[in-house]
Design a protein around this motif. Sequence first.
Motif, PDB file in Angstrom:
ATOM      1  N   ARG A 116       0.857  -1.189   0.000  1.00 27.45           N
ATOM      2  CA  ARG A 116       0.000   0.000   0.000  1.00 27.45           C
ATOM      3  C   ARG A 116       0.889   1.233   0.000  1.00 27.45           C
ATOM      4  NH1 ARG A 116      -3.797   0.791   4.953  1.00 27.45           N
ATOM      5  NH2 ARG A 116      -1.807   1.044   5.981  1.00 27.45           N
ATOM      6  N   GLY A 117       0.667   2.101  -0.946  1.00 23.41           N
ATOM      7  CA  GLY A 117       1.385   3.364  -1.011  1.00 23.41           C
ATOM      8  C   GLY A 117       0.567   4.461  -0.367  1.00 23.41           C
ATOM      9  N   SER A 118       1.245   5.453   0.186  1.00 22.35           N
ATOM     10  CA  SER A 118       0.525   6.573   0.800  1.00 22.35           C
ATOM     11  C   SER A 118       1.375   7.830   0.729  1.00 22.35           C
ATOM     12  CB  SER A 118       0.154   6.256   2.254  1.00 22.35           C
ATOM     13  OG  SER A 118       1.287   5.887   3.003  1.00 22.35           O
ATOM     14  N   VAL A 119       0.697   8.954   0.764  1.00 24.14           N
ATOM     15  CA  VAL A 119       1.347  10.254   0.837  1.00 24.14           C
ATOM     16  C   VAL A 119       1.691  10.498   2.300  1.00 24.14           C
ATOM     17  CG1 VAL A 119       1.025  12.734   0.508  1.00 24.14           C
ATOM     18  CG2 VAL A 119       0.131  11.120  -1.168  1.00 24.14           C
ATOM     19  N   LEU A 120       2.852  11.066   2.558  1.00 17.68           N
ATOM     20  CA  LEU A 120       3.346  11.286   3.908  1.00 17.68           C
ATOM     21  C   LEU A 120       3.502  12.779   4.169  1.00 17.68           C
ATOM     22  CD1 LEU A 120       4.614  10.031   6.485  1.00 17.68           C
ATOM     23  CD2 LEU A 120       6.772   9.968   5.254  1.00 17.68           C
ATOM     24  N   VAL A 121       2.950  13.258   5.282  1.00 18.10           N
ATOM     25  CA  VAL A 121       3.103  14.649   5.726  1.00 18.10           C
ATOM     26  C   VAL A 121       3.516  14.590   7.189  1.00 18.10           C
ATOM     27  CG1 VAL A 121       1.959  16.861   6.084  1.00 18.10           C
ATOM     28  CG2 VAL A 121       1.325  15.442   4.137  1.00 18.10           C
ATOM     29  N   LEU A 122       4.568  15.344   7.562  1.00 17.24           N
ATOM     30  CA  LEU A 122       5.042  15.260   8.946  1.00 17.24           C
ATOM     31  C   LEU A 122       5.532  16.602   9.473  1.00 17.24           C
ATOM     32  CD1 LEU A 122       8.442  15.213   9.060  1.00 17.24           C
ATOM     33  CD2 LEU A 122       8.013  13.047   7.956  1.00 17.24           C
ATOM     34  N   LEU A 123       5.609  16.669  10.788  1.00 15.41           N
ATOM     35  CA  LEU A 123       6.155  17.808  11.523  1.00 15.41           C
ATOM     36  C   LEU A 123       7.133  17.235  12.534  1.00 15.41           C
ATOM     37  CD1 LEU A 123       5.974  20.884  12.050  1.00 15.41           C
ATOM     38  CD2 LEU A 123       4.232  20.355  13.756  1.00 15.41           C
ATOM     39  N   GLY A 124       8.339  17.825  12.626  1.00 12.89           N
ATOM     40  CA  GLY A 124       9.352  17.266  13.505  1.00 12.89           C
ATOM     41  C   GLY A 124      10.059  18.302  14.351  1.00 12.89           C
ATOM     42  N   GLU A 138       9.089  12.952  15.448  1.00  6.62           N
ATOM     43  CA  GLU A 138       8.207  13.383  14.362  1.00  6.62           C
ATOM     44  C   GLU A 138       6.795  12.856  14.590  1.00  6.62           C
ATOM     45  OE1 GLU A 138      11.540  13.057  10.778  1.00  6.62           O
ATOM     46  OE2 GLU A 138      10.017  11.491  10.985  1.00  6.62           O
ATOM     47  N   ILE A 139       5.812  13.663  14.189  1.00  5.98           N
ATOM     48  CA  ILE A 139       4.436  13.204  14.142  1.00  5.98           C
ATOM     49  C   ILE A 139       3.909  13.527  12.748  1.00  5.98           C
ATOM     50  CG2 ILE A 139       3.950  13.441  16.610  1.00  5.98           C
ATOM     51  CD1 ILE A 139       2.518  16.091  15.925  1.00  5.98           C
ATOM     52  N   GLY A 140       2.937  12.752  12.305  1.00 13.03           N
ATOM     53  CA  GLY A 140       2.398  13.024  10.990  1.00 13.03           C
ATOM     54  C   GLY A 140       1.347  12.017  10.586  1.00 13.03           C
ATOM     55  N   VAL A 141       1.024  12.059   9.305  1.00 19.36           N
ATOM     56  CA  VAL A 141       0.089  11.105   8.716  1.00 19.36           C
ATOM     57  C   VAL A 141       0.695  10.561   7.439  1.00 19.36           C
ATOM     58  CG1 VAL A 141      -1.990  12.116   9.695  1.00 19.36           C
ATOM     59  CG2 VAL A 141      -1.164  12.942   7.511  1.00 19.36           C
ATOM     60  N   GLY A 142       0.366   9.316   7.161  1.00 22.16           N
ATOM     61  CA  GLY A 142       0.837   8.652   5.953  1.00 22.16           C
ATOM     62  C   GLY A 142       0.514   7.182   6.065  1.00 22.16           C
ATOM     63  N   GLY A 143      -0.656   6.792   5.603  1.00 19.18           N
ATOM     64  CA  GLY A 143      -1.102   5.419   5.796  1.00 19.18           C
ATOM     65  C   GLY A 143      -1.661   5.213   7.193  1.00 19.18           C
ATOM     66  N   GLY A 144      -1.917   6.292   7.912  1.00 18.68           N
ATOM     67  CA  GLY A 144      -2.388   6.272   9.295  1.00 18.68           C
ATOM     68  C   GLY A 144      -1.627   7.325  10.088  1.00 18.68           C
ATOM     69  N   ALA A 145      -1.996   7.501  11.342  1.00 17.69           N
ATOM     70  CA  ALA A 145      -1.254   8.430  12.204  1.00 17.69           C
ATOM     71  C   ALA A 145       0.137   7.846  12.441  1.00 17.69           C
ATOM     72  CB  ALA A 145      -1.989   8.626  13.517  1.00 17.69           C
ATOM     73  N   ARG A 146       1.177   8.682  12.325  1.00 12.99           N
ATOM     74  CA  ARG A 146       2.569   8.222  12.351  1.00 12.99           C
ATOM     75  C   ARG A 146       3.348   8.966  13.420  1.00 12.99           C
ATOM     76  NH1 ARG A 146       7.228  10.338  10.605  1.00 12.99           N
ATOM     77  NH2 ARG A 146       8.782   9.060   9.590  1.00 12.99           N
ATOM     78  N   ILE A 147       4.206   8.235  14.138  1.00 15.11           N
ATOM     79  CA  ILE A 147       5.134   8.846  15.081  1.00 15.11           C
ATOM     80  C   ILE A 147       6.482   8.148  14.925  1.00 15.11           C
ATOM     81  CG2 ILE A 147       4.463   7.352  17.014  1.00 15.11           C
ATOM     82  CD1 ILE A 147       4.968   9.847  18.832  1.00 15.11           C
ATOM     83  N   ALA A 148       7.542   8.938  14.999  1.00 12.26           N
ATOM     84  CA  ALA A 148       8.893   8.392  14.879  1.00 12.26           C
ATOM     85  C   ALA A 148       9.808   9.153  15.832  1.00 12.26           C
ATOM     86  CB  ALA A 148       9.404   8.521  13.447  1.00 12.26           C
ATOM     87  N   ALA A 149      10.831   8.477  16.325  1.00 10.33           N
ATOM     88  CA  ALA A 149      11.830   9.106  17.190  1.00 10.33           C
ATOM     89  C   ALA A 149      13.152   8.376  16.991  1.00 10.33           C
ATOM     90  CB  ALA A 149      11.402   9.038  18.650  1.00 10.33           C
ATOM     91  N   GLY A 150      14.264   9.120  17.117  1.00 15.56           N
ATOM     92  CA  GLY A 150      15.556   8.484  16.958  1.00 15.56           C
ATOM     93  C   GLY A 150      16.688   9.489  16.987  1.00 15.56           C
ATOM     94  N   PHE A 151      17.805   9.109  16.373  1.00 17.55           N
ATOM     95  CA  PHE A 151      18.960  10.002  16.332  1.00 17.55           C
ATOM     96  C   PHE A 151      19.488  10.082  14.903  1.00 17.55           C
ATOM     97  CE2 PHE A 151      22.665   7.351  15.593  1.00 17.55           C
ATOM     98  CZ  PHE A 151      22.183   6.081  15.863  1.00 17.55           C
ATOM     99  N   ARG A 152      20.187  11.167  14.634  1.00 16.76           N
ATOM    100  CA  ARG A 152      20.847  11.375  13.344  1.00 16.76           C
ATOM    101  C   ARG A 152      22.322  11.666  13.593  1.00 16.76           C
ATOM    102  NH1 ARG A 152      15.965  14.503  11.961  1.00 16.76           N
ATOM    103  NH2 ARG A 152      14.808  13.181  10.524  1.00 16.76           N
ATOM    104  N   SER A 153      23.152  11.116  12.758  1.00 20.74           N
ATOM    105  CA  SER A 153      24.578  11.399  12.758  1.00 20.74           C
ATOM    106  C   SER A 153      24.904  11.924  11.369  1.00 20.74           C
ATOM    107  CB  SER A 153      25.353  10.118  13.049  1.00 20.74           C
ATOM    108  OG  SER A 153      26.730  10.347  12.961  1.00 20.74           O
ATOM    109  N   ARG A 154      25.740  12.944  11.286  1.00 23.22           N
ATOM    110  CA  ARG A 154      26.008  13.539   9.970  1.00 23.22           C
ATOM    111  C   ARG A 154      27.485  13.833   9.792  1.00 23.22           C
ATOM    112  NH1 ARG A 154      22.815  16.908  13.012  1.00 23.22           N
ATOM    113  NH2 ARG A 154      20.939  16.265  11.963  1.00 23.22           N
ATOM    114  N   VAL A 155      27.880  13.841   8.532  1.00 17.18           N
ATOM    115  CA  VAL A 155      29.243  14.147   8.118  1.00 17.18           C
ATOM    116  C   VAL A 155      29.151  15.259   7.092  1.00 17.18           C
ATOM    117  CG1 VAL A 155      31.296  13.256   6.968  1.00 17.18           C
ATOM    118  CG2 VAL A 155      29.980  11.773   8.487  1.00 17.18           C
ATOM    119  N   ARG A 156      29.944  16.301   7.279  1.00 18.25           N
ATOM    120  CA  ARG A 156      29.944  17.422   6.324  1.00 18.25           C
ATOM    121  C   ARG A 156      30.658  16.966   5.057  1.00 18.25           C
ATOM    122  NH1 ARG A 156      28.247  22.297   6.336  1.00 18.25           N
ATOM    123  NH2 ARG A 156      28.032  22.614   8.557  1.00 18.25           N
ATOM    124  N   LEU A 157      30.048  17.289   3.932  1.00 16.58           N
ATOM    125  CA  LEU A 157      30.632  16.947   2.637  1.00 16.58           C
ATOM    126  C   LEU A 157      31.564  18.051   2.173  1.00 16.58           C
ATOM    127  CD1 LEU A 157      27.395  15.622   0.962  1.00 16.58           C
ATOM    128  CD2 LEU A 157      29.314  14.278   1.767  1.00 16.58           C
TER     129      LEU A 157
END
Length: 160
Positions: A116-124, A138-157
Amino acid sequence: MSFISGPRVRSLALVVALIVTATPAHSQGWREFQAGALAVASRPAFGGLAIGLGLRDRGRTRLSLQVAGGAFDEGTAAGRIEAVWNFLLDPQRTTGVAIYGGGGAALSTLRGGRLRGSVLVLLGLENRPGSRSSRFVEIGVGGGARIAAGFRSRVRLPLR
């Protein structure tokens, strides 16, 4: 015609291919890795762990691809892929919390092996988006009410 018709599947596949094979351009500033938990309240409900890769330019945008594996509410295995574009309101912030919004597309497995494909809209909310690592929710909608939490690690290019 179902949402998972030929043209839509090809469009989603093209977006995924562009994100995965993208090479740094002059204006891109960060390559990101993220990991966390993802839940979608739908029928059937989904919960699982997600990993993702993202490219963030020197301005306010991020393109990312996330893959989640987990289970439906009754315990059977399930998966989800998300291609997301984010607009960061304060991307250089090295302390405190910054807000971002986003949208994209998600492809989820259903019972019986259907997709099932769905359009995703979120606020974080992300703490320290201008530093080498951060946490997000993050909270949002996309195939149902959506919540996500975690960490990001980044490297400057490097600039070319």
